[in-house]
Design a protein around this motif. Sequence first.
Motif, PDB file in Angstrom:
ATOM      1  N   LEU A 161       7.652   4.845  -0.224  1.00  0.00           N
ATOM      2  CA  LEU A 161       6.705   4.025  -1.006  1.00  0.00           C
ATOM      3  C   LEU A 161       7.181   2.815  -1.429  1.00  0.00           C
ATOM      4  N   TRP A 162       8.520   2.703  -1.895  1.00  0.00           N
ATOM      5  CA  TRP A 162       9.360   1.450  -2.164  1.00  0.00           C
ATOM      6  C   TRP A 162       9.255   0.677  -1.084  1.00  0.00           C
ATOM      7  N   ALA A 164       7.508   0.300   1.471  1.00  0.00           N
ATOM      8  CA  ALA A 164       5.888   0.176   1.762  1.00  0.00           C
ATOM      9  C   ALA A 164       5.354  -0.916   0.957  1.00  0.00           C
ATOM     10  N   ARG A 165       5.710  -0.831  -0.327  1.00  0.00           N
ATOM     11  CA  ARG A 165       5.166  -2.001  -1.085  1.00  0.00           C
ATOM     12  C   ARG A 165       5.835  -3.477  -0.871  1.00  0.00           C
ATOM     13  N   ARG A 171       2.300  -0.263   4.918  1.00  0.00           N
ATOM     14  CA  ARG A 171       1.244  -0.042   4.025  1.00  0.00           C
ATOM     15  C   ARG A 171       0.572   1.421   4.099  1.00  0.00           C
ATOM     16  N   LEU A 174       1.446   3.913   1.835  1.00  0.00           N
ATOM     17  CA  LEU A 174       0.740   3.885   0.604  1.00  0.00           C
ATOM     18  C   LEU A 174      -0.480   4.722   0.466  1.00  0.00           C
ATOM     19  N   ARG A 175      -1.292   4.306   1.677  1.00  0.00           N
ATOM     20  CA  ARG A 175      -2.486   4.989   1.930  1.00  0.00           C
ATOM     21  C   ARG A 175      -2.630   6.483   2.110  1.00  0.00           C
ATOM     22  N   ALA A 177      -0.103   8.520   0.698  1.00  0.00           N
ATOM     23  CA  ALA A 177       0.354   9.159  -0.365  1.00  0.00           C
ATOM     24  C   ALA A 177      -0.959   9.327  -1.373  1.00  0.00           C
ATOM     25  N   GLY A 180      -3.085   6.657  -3.053  1.00  0.00           N
ATOM     26  CA  GLY A 180      -2.475   5.174  -2.631  1.00  0.00           C
ATOM     27  C   GLY A 180      -1.173   4.979  -3.152  1.00  0.00           C
ATOM     28  N   GLY A 181      -0.332   5.934  -3.532  1.00  0.00           N
ATOM     29  CA  GLY A 181       0.987   5.532  -4.046  1.00  0.00           C
ATOM     30  C   GLY A 181       0.826   5.134  -5.489  1.00  0.00           C
ATOM     31  N   ARG A 183       1.046   4.834  -9.418  1.00  0.00           N
ATOM     32  CA  ARG A 183       2.194   5.322 -10.440  1.00  0.00           C
ATOM     33  C   ARG A 183       1.237   5.925 -11.607  1.00  0.00           C
TER      34      ARG A 183
END
Length: 555
Positions: A161-162, A164-165, A171, A174-175, A177, A180-181, A183
Amino acid sequence: MNGTSSADAATAAAPSPWEDLVTTALLGTDRRPAAYGGSGREAPLALLDEAAMATVRRRAGLRPARAARRPEPAPEDPRPALPGAAARRLATLLADRSAGSGSGRRGSSPDLMELLPQWLATANARGYAAPPQALPALLDAARGRTDLRPAALAFAGPRALWLARLNADWRFALRAAPGGGARLPDLGDTEAVRRLWREGLFAERVALLGALRAGTPARARELLASTWAAERAEDRLMFLDSLRAGLSAADEPFLERALDDRGRTVRATAAELLSALPASALAARMAVRAAACVALDRTRSAPGIVIEPPLECDSGMERDGVVAIPPAGRGERSWWLGQLVESAPLGSWPGRLGGRTAQEIVALPVSDGWQGELHAAWCRAAVRQRDAAWSRALLGSPSAPEAGGPGAVSLAERAKLLAALDSAERAGWVAGFIATHGLSEAFQLLGVCAVPWAAPLGRAVVDALNIARDAGSYPWSFSGVMGLAERCLDPAETVRLEGLLAIPDEPDDAAPGAGGYWAEAFQRLMTTLRLRAQMAEELAPPHGGPPAQPPEAAA
């Protein structure tokens, strides 16, 4: 003053040097002679020289931008590092991009990319962390293959995720997760949870609801109920879907109220969830309605089932999730009947049908051609309620002459019913099916069996492949099953495969060269199984620690 203003306006309206260069390039130096040429070069070359210098001037003249905020450090991954041999194997698997030939002939070399899903599943089961240097290639592989994503992202861990940002190409992580990741706050901080639920983005709220549902289902339900009336219909549907995780009788009051929702799809989802709770009031209502349509035929000497489908779809049925308008090609009454039966608790039928067991009920004849509709609805109910007894009865005997099962139970429906059985029974049933019907109709059924295949199933597959070879057909007629075998057979089966490597004498009616192609296919299968065994050894815990069991997964 007016003259000065006019001059300023004329200056502002004049094209910039760069625009002038672009116009000259578009029109051509023949039609628009350049106003320069001091270099002595021909006009086109002089134009390019001027454009190059103008580009340097433009870049040099840019004002320095404000320094961007430095990214936060990558999160730590507390899992143990991969053994060295396993890390090298991962690099090899990720570097392989072979896709085989389009002719159907694949040669004798293993397809390494097809082994990557199993490697990832084993690495995840044993709790290893992904090597940092492998993360870009791992995310690239997952971007190209959606089937890899769950295992690849689990293996990549928090650093996926880190990354992907920081890279738009990744990306999808993120989708994939939850939320969408997004927090999430500490779930123990009640005020922060309420604030995010009231003010957060939709993805953040979905993630929050899912996280709460996993730990404290009642708290998630109460949070949803607090704003339910003010939510948009499409949002209510997504929020309601989160209640599938940990669904229990405690959710019934909330779901019962959702049956009166103004959104049709919301009502349908609430009804589906309630029908998965056999003790719910909706299930009881559906049982009464279904019982009025399905009864024992007492007018004949032999027992049977008589069907009288509903004459109408009233408002009560619609409230409980029955869709009134059937799809094209379906009769209304049969459409309503199927929905009532699939939503009724399977446990209600023995009392309605003379105390018979599920197996005895399924064996009863059904009048007037309604057997297919009735059995198909019972199949959907058995899958929804995960009822092993009914699934077993509807599957029937694997050695039955008809490959499609009792009534209209198709192979696709049988594959769903098998999921309700434990892995050993599932493998035994499919092995019996293959022994009777061969491999041509078994692909869907093999796909729901646990990996690696149990010994009886593995033996049945190898024996069926051997029979197909002796029949003289080409191996690529069974390429799907052969691909599954490479991924799912227990490596212990290599001993039995050694006798199949020789090129047999071809019968007169055999396809030309089929024997050689089969030997090549069996060689690839055996090589792949040996490679899988080696991969498992490389992923074994160091220092003789207790190895984790490989995950039981579907092919």
